[in-house]
Design an enzyme around this catalytic site. Structure first.
Site, PDB file in Angstrom:
ATOM      1  CD  GLU A   1      -4.471  -7.890 -14.116  1.00  9.16           C
ATOM      2  OE1 GLU A   1      -3.613  -7.090 -13.746  1.00  9.16           O
ATOM      3  OE2 GLU A   1      -5.611  -7.916 -13.632  1.00  9.16           O
TER       4      GLU A   1
ATOM      5  NE  ARG B   1       2.057  -6.271  -8.527  1.00  5.93           N
ATOM      6  CZ  ARG B   1       0.931  -5.761  -8.998  1.00  5.93           C
ATOM      7  NH1 ARG B   1       0.172  -6.460  -9.818  1.00  5.93           N
ATOM      8  NH2 ARG B   1       0.562  -4.547  -8.682  1.00  5.93           N
TER       9      ARG B   1
ATOM     10  CG  ASP C   1      -0.997  -8.546 -11.501  1.00  7.18           C
ATOM     11  OD1 ASP C   1      -0.226  -8.998 -10.631  1.00  7.18           O
ATOM     12  OD2 ASP C   1      -2.005  -7.891 -11.239  1.00  7.18           O
TER      13      ASP C   1
ATOM     14  CB  CYS D   1      -3.653   0.636 -16.996  1.00  2.00           C
ATOM     15  SG  CYS D   1      -4.129  -1.032 -16.567  1.00  2.00           S
TER      16      CYS D   1
ATOM     17  CG  HIS E   1      -2.091  -0.766   1.136  1.00  2.00           C
ATOM     18  ND1 HIS E   1      -2.997  -0.910   2.141  1.00  2.00           N
ATOM     19  CD2 HIS E   1      -2.570  -1.465   0.106  1.00  2.00           C
ATOM     20  CE1 HIS E   1      -3.988  -1.656   1.740  1.00  2.00           C
ATOM     21  NE2 HIS E   1      -3.743  -2.021   0.506  1.00  2.00           N
TER      22      HIS E   1
HETATM   23  C1  PEP Z   1      -1.273  -4.300 -13.285  1.00  2.00           C
HETATM   24  O1  PEP Z   1      -1.290  -5.438 -12.846  1.00  2.00           O
HETATM   25  O2  PEP Z   1      -0.423  -3.898 -14.098  1.00  2.00           O
HETATM   26  C2  PEP Z   1      -2.300  -3.320 -12.876  1.00  2.00           C
HETATM   27  C3  PEP Z   1      -2.497  -2.224 -13.545  1.00  2.00           C
HETATM   28  O3  PEP Z   1      -3.019  -3.552 -11.783  1.00  2.00           O
HETATM   29  P1  PEP Z   1      -2.427  -3.688 -10.283  1.00  2.00           P
HETATM   30  O4  PEP Z   1      -1.064  -3.074 -10.292  1.00  2.00           O
HETATM   31  O5  PEP Z   1      -3.364  -2.959  -9.412  1.00  2.00           O
HETATM   32  O6  PEP Z   1      -2.421  -5.156 -10.073  1.00  2.00           O
HETATM   33 MG    MG Z   2      -3.016  -6.215 -11.827  1.00  2.86          MG
END
Ligand code: PEP
Ligand code: MG
Length: 597
Positions: A435, A469, A459, A506, A195
């Site tokens: 993802e 990650r 992801d 994204c 977070h």
């Molecule tokens: C991702 O996995 O790249 C994503 C945009 O979502 P999050 O980082 O919230 O898993």
């Molecule tokens: Mg994600």
């Protein structure tokens, strides 16, 4: 006195930027409390000292609560309501006073004993939500101990250039930070998805985590440089290093100012390809950046942050208000609400029993399909909010068309029942997050059943390369530019083009200028990122020719390793666009994995 030597510590840069400042150590809750015997004659004074501390603690929490509500929203600031309730709890305070009297103990000791007793009771509670309240007790006990020590928490008096150094930083501590002065974060633990990291990125303060033994080596007031672009912090920088960084910060600021100047209007590459830049947001503190940085609406709203630390599902009405607010912020370009991405590393503890393998467990869309009521409530809130704003839904972590079909059926059913009940609602288009590798392989099929794709590269890297990650131990293997990742992106984008649907990238990859160029080379024209990253990505993309980017991307696709790709990026970008990509902004040359980051 002899000048301490410069020392560099490697970690993981999770929020971009360079800051020169002074260490401000912040304790993460661990404390040492001593016990001493108080004379009977002094017991009343000791009890009064305790009451004074309670008073002081309350005086501190009230404004923090207000500040947090403004910056992070009611859904996060409620933590401080709970803290106030605890500080006003008669039973708790009288138990502590009784402990002082009965044991002839100092107030600190009494707080520790009573607090520990309460904590152990909480830890046995079966109910997840109530058990979670234990961390509030910890927070309040810590605050009382600080109040008893007679000093105000130090971060209330941040110097202009404070770099918060901590072993681990709780989200509540980030919420409390005076963001005017806290310029950067450096922590021993933590990963990309904690977070703290996500909030730091959103709010726009540089952060390096996973520094392991760093906290212990620092003292408040030490000179420090946080350079998240190089994944490092420099303690006691030498005059030479300082000079170098001062020059760099000035040129960075100039670059940022220059990019700020031409912020609005369509973004075109040199050869005239139009690129859309959107914002990723999690908490209200980031909303201001959406307009400020000229984002084309909100490309990803990580809705699970509505539930952060709360441990309960927020009511339909509260959700609707939150979605309407973010839709207002996004304006006519609209907002893409991601259905709760719960499970995995996100708020897992609050919502489900521990899993053996959480990243591969009941996460994201799977969690929603298993807990249908949660999903239905959220869908209703979005549909109703869509009557007053431009909202879309994106489904997190779908594996194939069956996940999409099941989710879309639920959305349709909810729309039907709203219509039947005569409630106003709006149409929403539905997209899929691409993802996981199975979604990449099945992208052509998925593209036929959704309105758009969102490529979650964070992801995608994690699951394509099987690298956690959030684990700094394996951060060396988390290679965004791995050819396997590039092929996955290429394949997904092509599937979207073939189906004639938009594809937004994204993941965090989009917010790194050099990587964004590569994404454009792979054919992406729609990117979503943390708002503060928009100016620099804009500046980079405005200065490149997409045809050249395409040639480089194709070359990268034929590489065997991430090292090879990074080598090509370094060399070609450095030659073609040296004004945009000084060597420091490009991937570093790596040696071997065993040498660490
Ligand atoms: C991702 O996995 O790249 C994503 C945009 O979502 P999050 O980082 O919230 O898993
Ligand atoms: Mg994600």
């Amino acid at each position: 006195m002899e000048q301490p030597h410069e020392i560099r510590f490697k970690g993981l840069g999770v929020s971009e930027g360079i800051v020169i400042g002074q260490v401000l150590r912040m304790h993460d809750g661990a404390r040492q409390v001593y016990h001493w015997r108080v004379n009977v004659a002094d017991l009343e004074a000791e009890r009064l000292r305790f009451r004074g501390a309670v008073q002081l603690a309350r005086q501190q929490v009230v404004p923090i609560n207000k500040q947090a509500e403004k910056r992070l929203g009611k859904d996060h600031s409620y933590i401080f309501d709970a803290h106030l309730l605890l500080l006003e709890d008669e039973k708790l305070t009288s138990d502590i006073e009784k402990q002082i009297t009965d044991e002839q103990a100092n107030a600190e000791w009494a707080v520790e004993v009573v607090g520990d007793r309460l904590l152990s009771l909480y830890s046995e509670i079966k109910d997840e939500y109530l058990r979670e309240r234990g961390s509030d007790i910890e927070d309040v006990m810590q605050r009382l101990l600080v109040a008893l020590s007679g000093v105000q928490p130090r971060h209330r008096h941040l110097s202009e250039d404070a770099v918060i150094v901590s072993q681990d930083l709780l989200p509540s501590a980030v919420a409390e930070l005076d963001l005017e002065h806290a310029r950067a974060l450096a922590t021993d633990t933590g990963g990309w998805t904690s977070h703290t990291a996500i909030l730091a990125r959103g709010i726009g303060i540089p952060a390096v985590v996973g520094l392991r033994d760093f906290y212990r080596r620092t003292r408040t007031g030490d000179k420090i440089i946080v350079d998240s672009t190089r994944n490092e912090v420099i303690l006691h920088p030498s005059p030479g290093t300082l000079e170098h960084y001062q020059a760099e910060t000035v040129s960075r600021m100039k670059r940022e100012l220059a990019s700020d100047a031409k912020e609005s209007g369509p973004l075109l590459t040199e050869d005239g390809v139009e690129i859309t830049l959107r914002a990723n947001v999690e908490v209200p503190a980031e909303f201001e950046g959406v307009e400020k940085h000229g984002a084309h609406g909100v490309g990803l709203y990580r809705s699970e942050f509505l539930l952060a630390r709360r441990g309960v599902i927020v009511s339909e009405q509260e959700q609707r208000l939150a979605y309407e607010e973010v839709a207002r912020v996004a304006g006519k370009e609209g907002v893409i609400i991601r259905l709760f991405d719960l499970g995995g590393e996100n708020l897992r503890e609050q919502f489900q029993e521990p899993e053996k393998n959480p990243a591969l467990g009941l996460r994201a869309i799977r969690f929603g399909l298993r807990n249908e009521e949660v999903m239905r409530t959220q869908v209703r809130a979005i549909l109703v909010a869509a009557a007053n704003g431009n909202l879309k839904i994106v489904l997190p972590m779908v594996a194939d068309v069956s996940d999409v079909r099941r989710a879309k059926a639920i959305i349709q059913e909810e729309a039907n029942s709203l219509a039947k009940a005569g409630r106003a609602f709006g149409d929403v288009s539905v997209g899929a997050m691409i993802e996981v590798p199975s979604a990449v392989f099945m992208a052509d099929n998925i593209a036929k059943v959704v309105d758009f794709f969102e490529l979650g590269t964070n992801d995608l890297v994690q699951y394509t390369l099987a690298v956690d990650r959030g684990n700094d131990e394996v951060a060396d293997w988390f290679r965004t530019l791995h050819p396997a990742v590039l092929h996955s992106i290429d394949r997904s984008l092509k599937a979207a083009f073939r189906a004639g649907i938009p594809a937004i990238v994204c993941g965090e990859m989009a917010s790194t200028p050099a990587y964004a160029v590569l994404l454009v080379g792979l054919g992406a024209t729609d990117l979503s990122m943390t708002p503060s990253a928009i100016p620099r990505v804009r500046r980079a993309l405005a200065g490149i020719d997409s045809r050249e980017a395409r040639t480089i991307a194709e070359e990268c696709l034929s590489c065997e390793t991430a090292d090879d790709v990074e080598g090509i990026v370094r060399e070609r970008f450095g030659k073609l666009w040296p004004h945009l990509f000084p060597p420091k902004s490009l991937p570093e040359r790596r040696q071997t994995h065993s040498q660490g980051k």
